[in-house]
Scaffold this motif. Structure first.
Motif, mmCIF file in Angstrom:
data_model
loop_
_atom_site.group_PDB
_atom_site.id
_atom_site.type_symbol
_atom_site.label_atom_id
_atom_site.label_comp_id
_atom_site.label_asym_id
_atom_site.label_seq_id
_atom_site.Cartn_x
_atom_site.Cartn_y
_atom_site.Cartn_z
ATOM 1 N N THR A 68 2.913 7.672 -0.035
ATOM 2 C CA THR A 68 1.634 7.162 -0.514
ATOM 3 C C THR A 68 1.518 7.416 -2.013
ATOM 4 O O THR A 68 1.439 8.579 -2.436
ATOM 5 N N GLU A 103 0.815 -1.211 0.000
ATOM 6 C CA GLU A 103 0.000 0.000 0.000
ATOM 7 C C GLU A 103 0.852 1.266 0.000
ATOM 8 O O GLU A 103 0.494 2.266 -0.609
ATOM 9 N N ASN A 161 -0.134 4.706 17.914
ATOM 10 C CA ASN A 161 0.129 4.754 16.470
ATOM 11 C C ASN A 161 1.167 3.727 16.031
ATOM 12 O O ASN A 161 1.783 3.870 14.984
ATOM 13 N N PRO A 170 2.306 -2.256 14.176
ATOM 14 C CA PRO A 170 1.299 -1.198 14.052
ATOM 15 C C PRO A 170 0.201 -1.283 15.111
ATOM 16 O O PRO A 170 -0.585 -0.342 15.261
ATOM 17 N N ASN A 171 0.145 -2.405 15.839
ATOM 18 C CA ASN A 171 -0.911 -2.605 16.828
ATOM 19 C C ASN A 171 -0.491 -2.219 18.240
ATOM 20 O O ASN A 171 -1.283 -2.336 19.177
ATOM 21 N N LYS A 180 7.116 7.803 5.104
ATOM 22 C CA LYS A 180 6.112 6.989 4.422
ATOM 23 C C LYS A 180 5.652 7.714 3.159
ATOM 24 O O LYS A 180 5.309 8.897 3.200
ATOM 25 N N THR A 200 -0.706 -5.097 4.932
ATOM 26 C CA THR A 200 -0.388 -3.681 5.039
ATOM 27 C C THR A 200 -0.338 -3.250 6.497
ATOM 28 O O THR A 200 -1.002 -3.830 7.357
ATOM 29 N N LEU A 201 0.433 -2.219 6.764
ATOM 30 C CA LEU A 201 0.508 -1.707 8.126
ATOM 31 C C LEU A 201 -0.815 -1.060 8.529
ATOM 32 O O LEU A 201 -1.219 -1.148 9.689
ATOM 33 N N SER A 202 -1.483 -0.415 7.586
ATOM 34 C CA SER A 202 -2.723 0.285 7.921
ATOM 35 C C SER A 202 -3.823 -0.677 8.371
ATOM 36 O O SER A 202 -4.700 -0.307 9.147
ATOM 37 N N SER A 203 -3.762 -1.929 7.886
ATOM 38 C CA SER A 203 -4.759 -2.920 8.286
ATOM 39 C C SER A 203 -4.395 -3.610 9.593
ATOM 40 O O SER A 203 -5.183 -4.387 10.136
#
Length: 558
Positions: A220, A203, A277, A272-273, A218, A248-251
């Protein structure tokens, strides 16, 4: 009043009457102003350029003349801030209605000459410099985008992203694999240098800045924009590497793993969890220091991340993700057959290891230490480690087309079909080299294959470059040198008793069927009517059958 510029400030010259003495006057108030009176003129230095009428006033005790501080501005003066004044250009328009106009002669910015049909008007323009605030200023312009020593690559679908780390250090672009075209993108916010690295999570692109910086950025693609990412706890140095695993990190399903390089053993990952953030966490340190040429590789799936230690070492390790432990049982790079003293191969700073995006193998190119040239006489070798799903072992493949030294490069499968690997580097950054996996052969697109010449004795033959030491054997075929040597009768291809130690018959990568109305560049290989392959020696359009090898009457020209 008349305004003019001198010494970077606007002066107003005010004629106030005869005065032959020099006066130093001061304004009343907190902000004193200096007035000079010379001959018939007082010169007022304007320090405050606020819009509107000022409440201050000047007191001239000698002649009791009162006059206001700046209260209006001329047409060509623009006050941007309190102390910032900009002079605007004047615009002149000349309309020709008759020869009488041309007879007017010269004006300030217009020179008129001639009359009637031969009349001409020359305008002296006021030039604005689009790059600098003032003319005569030296400028730093953008460098030509080209990969270099510290360049970092990452494959993302159908494109290759490249952090050039050259020029001003901020250049960033993408290579369209199918279209073979570069597109420059938004520059990275801060210069990248030694230790910079890229990773793609499906992503976004994540970039280590390198040069000892803790900064991570990062990118995009959808918005062509960069943003600050969670910084590292320590800076990334020469030899640093970054990989993405999972989604993906966002997910929340993907993770980043990083070695910091710089002759250190630091190894960490980004979850990421964790926290608000996401957070960086330390992992089990690598078994030994990571040097120049260090690399992390994740083969798309499974529980292992592979690592090469880097310059002057032969070590390859793998990290078991579930147990947070390193496995050092992976075989070191083998001892090459060219090594006269039995030295193992050593990673050079330009060496690198990649997973091409498909298959069950990791590929490694240019591993030999150049300082051992008297003992290892080949510096462009190509290897693979696998099968990763079984018992991984090293296999030597066909040598790379050219030694790339310390320049950045990437290996990738262009379409994911597992049939071909391409190598894109600073040497061939507009025409990547192609490697056919099934045939174990390289094809150089940009240059003719070989320049064959007759065999001769007492000549030192070199294997180092693919375009050198290719000779015509006694059977009429071309032979390439596979081991440095001084030529004698025993090393003559076909006739010599020991020639097979030094020479190998040249087999072209592939040949295409002959076709009319096709432009053939120099180096193209086609099949002749006699079944043999022929190499194009002159760029031409195959407009008639006369150009067909053997059959065509003019084929020998081409």
């Amino acid at each position: 009043m008349r305004s003019f510029r001198k010494g970077g400030r606007i002066r107003r010259a005010i004629v106030i009457g005869a005065c032959f003495a020099f006066f130093c006057l001061f304004f009343i108030g907190d902000n004193p102003k200096r007035i000079e009176a010379v001959s018939l003129h007082y010169t007022f230095f304007q320090e405050d350029w606020q819009e509107g009428v000022s409440g201050d006033s000047a007191s001239h005790t000698a002649n009791q003349t009162g006059w206001s501080v700046y209260s209006s501005k001329d047409t060509y003066i623009k006050t941007i801030e309190d102390t910032n004044v900009e002079m605007l250009p004047e615009t002149y328009t000349v309309t020709d209605t008759s020869d009488t106009d041309f007879a007017a002669g010269e004006m300030d910015k217009v020179v008129i000459s001639g009359s009637g049909d031969t009349a001409s008007v020359q305008v002296t323009p006021s030039v604005a410099d689009p790059f600098a605030s003032t003319l005569g200023e030296w400028l730093t312009l953008s460098a030509q985008p080209r990969p270099g020593r510290f360049t970092a690559f990452a494959k993302a679908g159908n494109v290759i992203y490249c952090l050039f780390a050259s020029g001003d250090g901020r250049q960033f672009g993408q290579w369209d694999i199918a279209g073979e075209k570069w597109t420059m993108l938004e520059p990275i916010p801060a210069p990248a240098a030694a230790g910079c690295a890229l990773a793609w999570d499906g992503e976004a692109i994540f970039a280590l800045r390198g040069e000892g910086s803790k900064q991570v950025f990062k990118y995009t693609p959808g918005t062509d924009s960069w943003e600050e990412f969670m910084p590292l706890s320590s800076g990334s140095e020469y030899g640093a590497s970054i990989v993405s695993i999972g989604g993906t990190l966002s997910s929340g399903t993907g993770y980043l793993y990083v070695t910091l390089g710089g002759s250190g053993t630091s190894f960490m990952y980004f979850d990421p969890n964790s926290g608000e953030n996401g957070m960086w966490w330390g992992r089990s340190s690598v078994p030994a220091s990571i040097e120049q040429g260090g690399r992390l590789v994740y083969p798309g799936s499974g529980d292992y991340i592979y690592a090469c230690r880097g310059s002057h070492t032969s070590s390859i390790w793998r990290f078991h993700i579930p147990t947070n432990s390193w496995d050092q049982t992976v075989s070191d790079l083998p001892i090459p057959e060219e090594s006269t003293k039995g030295y193992a191969a050593e990673m050079w700073r330009g060496s690198n290891m990649f997973y091409p995006g498909s298959g069950d193998y990791i590929y490694l190119a240019q591993p030999y230490d150049c300082f051992n040239r008297s003992n290892i006489r080949n510096y462009q070798t190509f290897w693979r480690l696998g099968p990763l799903s079984g018992a991984p072992a090293w296999e030597r493949l066909a040598d790379c087309p050219r030694y790339v030294d310390a320049l950045g490069f990437i290996l990738y499968d262009p379409d994911g079909a597992g049939q071909e690997i391409q190598l894109l580097s600073a040497v061939n950054y507009t025409n990547p080299w192609h490697y056919d996996i099934t045939k174990n052969q390289w094809k150089e697109i940009t240059q003719p294959y070989w320049s064959s010449y007759g065999y001769s004795k007492t000549v030192y033959r070199i294997k180092n470059e693919p375009h050198t030491s290719v000779v015509l054997g006694t059977d009429g075929f071309d032979y390439k040198c596979i081991l440095d040597h001084t030529a004698d009768n025993q090393s003559k291809p076909v006739i010599g008793n020991n020639w097979e130690i030094y020479w190998a018959r040249l087999t072209e990568y592939e040949s295409a069927a002959w076709a009319d109305a096709v432009i053939y560049p120099e180096g193209t290989i086609v099949q002749g009517t006699d079944g043999n392959d022929y190499r194009c020696i002159r760029y031409h359009l195959s407009d008639t059958a006369d150009n067909a090898p053997i059959t065509g009457g003019n084929y020998s020209i081409y």
